[in-house]
Design a protein around this motif. Structure first.
Motif, PDB file in Angstrom:
ATOM      1  N   SER A 142      33.442  70.704 -41.067  1.00 20.98           N
ATOM      2  CA  SER A 142      34.139  69.029 -41.755  1.00 20.98           C
ATOM      3  C   SER A 142      33.934  67.748 -40.606  1.00 20.98           C
ATOM      4  N   GLY A 164      40.338  71.877 -45.456  1.00 22.95           N
ATOM      5  CA  GLY A 164      40.128  71.012 -44.449  1.00 22.95           C
ATOM      6  C   GLY A 164      39.543  70.057 -44.712  1.00 22.95           C
ATOM      7  N   ILE A 165      39.430  68.569 -43.973  1.00 23.33           N
ATOM      8  CA  ILE A 165      39.402  67.659 -44.004  1.00 23.33           C
ATOM      9  C   ILE A 165      38.690  66.768 -42.322  1.00 23.33           C
ATOM     10  N   GLY A 166      38.270  65.494 -43.296  1.00 23.63           N
ATOM     11  CA  GLY A 166      37.820  65.041 -41.622  1.00 23.63           C
ATOM     12  C   GLY A 166      38.326  64.123 -40.375  1.00 23.63           C
ATOM     13  N   SER A 167      37.602  63.506 -40.022  1.00 25.47           N
ATOM     14  CA  SER A 167      38.687  63.093 -39.099  1.00 25.47           C
ATOM     15  C   SER A 167      39.343  61.909 -39.260  1.00 25.47           C
ATOM     16  N   SER A 168      38.653  61.261 -40.487  1.00 23.28           N
ATOM     17  CA  SER A 168      39.030  59.762 -40.614  1.00 23.28           C
ATOM     18  C   SER A 168      41.012  60.296 -41.665  1.00 23.28           C
ATOM     19  N   GLU A 169      41.025  61.045 -42.874  1.00 23.98           N
ATOM     20  CA  GLU A 169      41.677  61.626 -43.174  1.00 23.98           C
ATOM     21  C   GLU A 169      42.806  62.719 -42.690  1.00 23.98           C
ATOM     22  N   GLU A 226      33.844  64.876 -39.181  1.00 21.39           N
ATOM     23  CA  GLU A 226      32.590  63.242 -39.244  1.00 21.39           C
ATOM     24  C   GLU A 226      31.875  62.709 -39.238  1.00 21.39           C
ATOM     25  N   GLN A 255      35.292  57.526 -46.266  1.00 20.61           N
ATOM     26  CA  GLN A 255      36.300  57.305 -45.539  1.00 20.61           C
ATOM     27  C   GLN A 255      35.314  55.796 -44.307  1.00 20.61           C
ATOM     28  N   ASN A 280      34.231  62.281 -46.494  1.00 28.66           N
ATOM     29  CA  ASN A 280      33.991  61.401 -45.494  1.00 28.66           C
ATOM     30  C   ASN A 280      33.574  60.171 -44.903  1.00 28.66           C
ATOM     31  N   TRP A 286      28.901  59.889 -38.837  1.00 27.37           N
ATOM     32  CA  TRP A 286      28.540  58.333 -37.778  1.00 27.37           C
ATOM     33  C   TRP A 286      27.236  58.895 -37.859  1.00 27.37           C
ATOM     34  N   GLY A 288      41.470  69.417 -39.082  1.00 27.16           N
ATOM     35  CA  GLY A 288      40.378  68.974 -39.334  1.00 27.16           C
ATOM     36  C   GLY A 288      39.305  69.855 -39.029  1.00 27.16           C
ATOM     37  N   ASP A 289      39.174  71.166 -39.721  1.00 29.40           N
ATOM     38  CA  ASP A 289      38.275  72.019 -39.689  1.00 29.40           C
ATOM     39  C   ASP A 289      38.205  72.768 -41.016  1.00 29.40           C
ATOM     40  N   ILE A 322      33.572  68.506 -48.503  1.00 30.56           N
ATOM     41  CA  ILE A 322      34.547  67.397 -46.676  1.00 30.56           C
ATOM     42  C   ILE A 322      33.465  66.492 -46.694  1.00 30.56           C
TER      43      ILE A 322
END
Lengths: 463, 199
Positions: B82, A142-147, B84, B113, B110, B88, A126-127, B106
């Protein structure tokens, strides 16, 4: 005739999902304090467990103080995040490189250093600077929180395969040109969005000649060109770097792995969505002048004038950037007074970076008005630097020698560059407010940063 | 995830290129807090003056655009980090759709999602909508039909990934969809373990 990226991707497709989507298997998942605890908790709240806890590694880095002698409680808001990371890692059986342990450090420094990331693996974190890890020949993104929650719960991610973009750096480096200068040059040339929807592969004779740590720096800024993935083909340099690292395979398994890794590089006739060459004769030491990494110039150059912009929108963006940065169109970059210098971040905090910065000091002291910080990327880097006496050189030059973490790169730990102050930083983002509200960031190499600290102004490290 | 079908409002023209996620939500707002209240911190450095009062010059503080569900943006919107929290924060201030020529990868992922619709349109179409937007110039984004209706009634079609479109319309998230493939995942795991045990 597949590219290296496509070869690795193909090996990790669990099943196709239609409309160009694949369910991609993840060999490694990395967590840090800013989002790791929450993601683990969300998995539990859904009544699930981490699918493959042995593939997951956590290290606090973002919201921890870098003050000498720090503990978790030095930055209390971060301590809550670390506490959550600790509890949730323990509950889910995830390995944590806790603060103060030898394995702790910036997540993208730690993963290669510990041999956690290997050629041919898929890795998610997540970065956005997860692309750094592609320097060993991995598909790391990198990915977001949900992923991240999904990745932990299923050890897979539905992903659409990106295109491929190869950048070949051809020829040999002029003295004083570093990996940081090469990637900043490429971003300036192609633009901050050129890699959107792409996986970058860096190739060419100048990349082959690079150390592994330099390749990590090169890949680190892929996301600043818009690409989630940056990669360099594994070779003997890679294997020598990884051999003997704590989580790297050993014995017969190492031999099998290495034989496999040799098959990874792109075929000679591989077709890339986009393929570009940069002659090394065109690459000089670089420094950014604006608020996007694409706003960059040779250090001997000048700030552009808005009239030189390619469109009215770009001219407007340049005006806004120059206003924020307190610079005049057309002014020389060299000689611009500097208040802060930051040597650190997942871009440039490894041992070779610290050696390069220390080599510039030559027994001199920082300019009296400059605050200069060195934040090693990990406990390992810190210990190695101290064993070599580098910390002494920095301290004698009036630099602060601090504790590992992201620190001033992202300013999430209560540390920041003051409003209006001008910083030369070895980090990766010169965004508005990135290093603190009103802080003015110039991105450059460790040598340029160190030299600028001595002179108290932006200075060509070759001068 | 919040489902999305269509929204209507005065589309606010925030047309600078490379608006990064540090600008959308400062990292300090994301340390040690949850998702709640992030709407107040969206664009904080542009939205508030140093004394904490609202900056009347910032577009989204102006009467015509305050609380709008639709942002018009420039190239590479949401580039950078990244986090999220950027999504929000936008949703927290009421934004449900961002229309831009391109997005950070990214950030783009997001958005889906969480039920924020990112729409890609060419910059000239965005400028056309911007020129007509205002309290009396409302824009509609209709995901079911795949069109943006500009204030003058022009219908501009847009493409959204079919998989993401369905998930948005129904408010589905990926975990349950992925877990449907549990058998394939287990089979893959076993095969990979044999073929490349070091991985």
């Amino acid at each position: 005739m597949p590219t290296m990226f496509d070869r690795i991707w193909d090996r990790h497709v669990v099943t196709t999902l239609g409309d160009g989507w694949d369910l991609l298997w993840l060999d490694r998942i990395l967590l840090h304090d800013l989002s790791g605890g929450r993601a683990l908790r969300e998995v539990a709240e859904r009544g699930l467990r981490v699918a493959e806890p042995s593939r997951v590694f956590a290290t606090p880095d973002h919201a921890v103080s870098s003050a000498p002698g720090r503990t978790a409680s030095t930055f209390p808001r971060g301590a809550q995040l670390l506490d959550s990371l600790r509890r949730n890692c323990a509950e889910q059986g995830v390995r944590l490189f806790d603060l103060g342990t030898r394995e702790n450090g910036i997540v993208h420094v730690v993963a290669p250093e510990q041999g956690i990331v290997l050629p041919g693996v898929t890795l998610a974190c997540g970065d956005s600077h997860t692309c750094t890890n592609g320097g060993v020949g991995a598909v790391a993104f990198g990915i977001g929180s949900s992923e991240l929650t999904q990745a932990l719960a299923t050890n897979c991610l539905p992903q659409r395969r990106p295109g491929t973009f190869r950048i070949r750096f051809e020829g040999s480096r002029a003295p004083g040109v570093t990996a940081k200068d090469m990637i900043l040059h490429a971003i300036g040339r192609f633009g901050a969005a050129a890699g959107t929807g792409m996986a970058l592969e860096f190739a060419g004779s100048a990349v082959r000649a690079m150390s592994l740590e330099e390749r990590l720096t090169l890949c680190n800024l892929s996301i600043e060109m818009g690409a989630r993935v940056g990669m360099v083909a594994p070779d003997n340099t890679t294997f020598q770097y990884l051999a003997g690292r704590p989580f790297a395979p050993t014995g017969a398994l190492w031999d099998r792995a290495m034989a496999d890794w040799r098959t990874l590089p792109s075929d000679p006739d591989a077709r890339f969505t986009r393929d570009e060459a940069i002659p090394m004769t065109e690459v000089a030491p670089q420094i950014t002048w604006g608020t996007s990494p694409e706003q960059v110039a040779p250090i001997t150059g000048t700030v552009p004038t808005p009239e030189q912009a390619r469109s009215p929108a770009e001219a407007e963006a340049w005006r806004a950037a120059l206003d924020y940065m307190g610079l005049q169109p057309g002014q020389k970059l060299e000689g611009t007074k500097v208040d802060w210098v930051f040597i650190g971040s997942c871009t440039n905090s490894r041992i070779e970076d610290l050696r390069a910065a220390a080599a510039v000091l030559a027994g001199r002291k920082r300019a009296g008005h400059v605050t200069a910080w060195v934040v090693p990327g990990s406990e390992e880097v810190k210990a190695q630097a101290e064993a070599e006496g580098l910390h002494r050189l920095f301290l004698d030059a009036g630099f602060e020698w601090r504790e590992p973490g992201c620190a001033l790169c992202v300013a999430a730990n209560g540390e920041s560059v003051p409003p209006g102050a001008r910083a030369v930083s070895t980090s990766n983002r010169n965004f508005v407010g990135r290093q603190g509200t009103g802080a003015r960031t110039h991105l450059a190499s460790p040598a340029t940063a160190a030299r600028s600290a001595l002179e108290g102004a932006i200075t060509d490290p070759r001068a | 995830m919040t489902p999305f079908s269509s929204v209507t409002g005065p589309a606010a023209p925030l047309l600078a290129a490379n608006v990064d996620t540090d600008v959308i939500i400062p990292i300090q707002a994301l340390v040690g807090t949850g998702k709640d209240g992030l709407g107040e911190q969206a664009f904080a450095r542009l939205r508030y003056r140093s004394d904490g009062t609202e900056n009347p010059e910032f577009l989204l503080n102006q009467k015509s655009w305050r609380g709008t569900p639709i942002l018009l943006a420039g190239e590479n919107f949401g580039c950078g980090s990244s986090r999220e929290g950027a999504v929000w924060a936008l949703m927290g201030m009421g934004v449900r759709c961002v229309i831009a020529p391109s997005f950070g990868d990214i950030f783009h992922a997001n958005c889906f999602q969480n039920g924020l619709l990112p729409v890609r349109l060419p910059m000239d179409a965005i400028r056309r909508i911007a020129a007509l937007s205002g309290a009396n110039g409302l824009t509609t984004v209709d995901l079911e039909r795949g069109v943006v209706i500009a204030p003058d009634g022009e219908a501009i079609p847009f493409q959204v990934d079919p998989r993401k479109r369905e998930a948005l319309l129904e408010g589905l998230d990926d975990i349950s969809l992925t877990l449907r493939h549990a058998e394939a995942i287990a089979a893959f795991r076993d095969r990979a373990q044999t073929e490349r045990p070091w991985q």
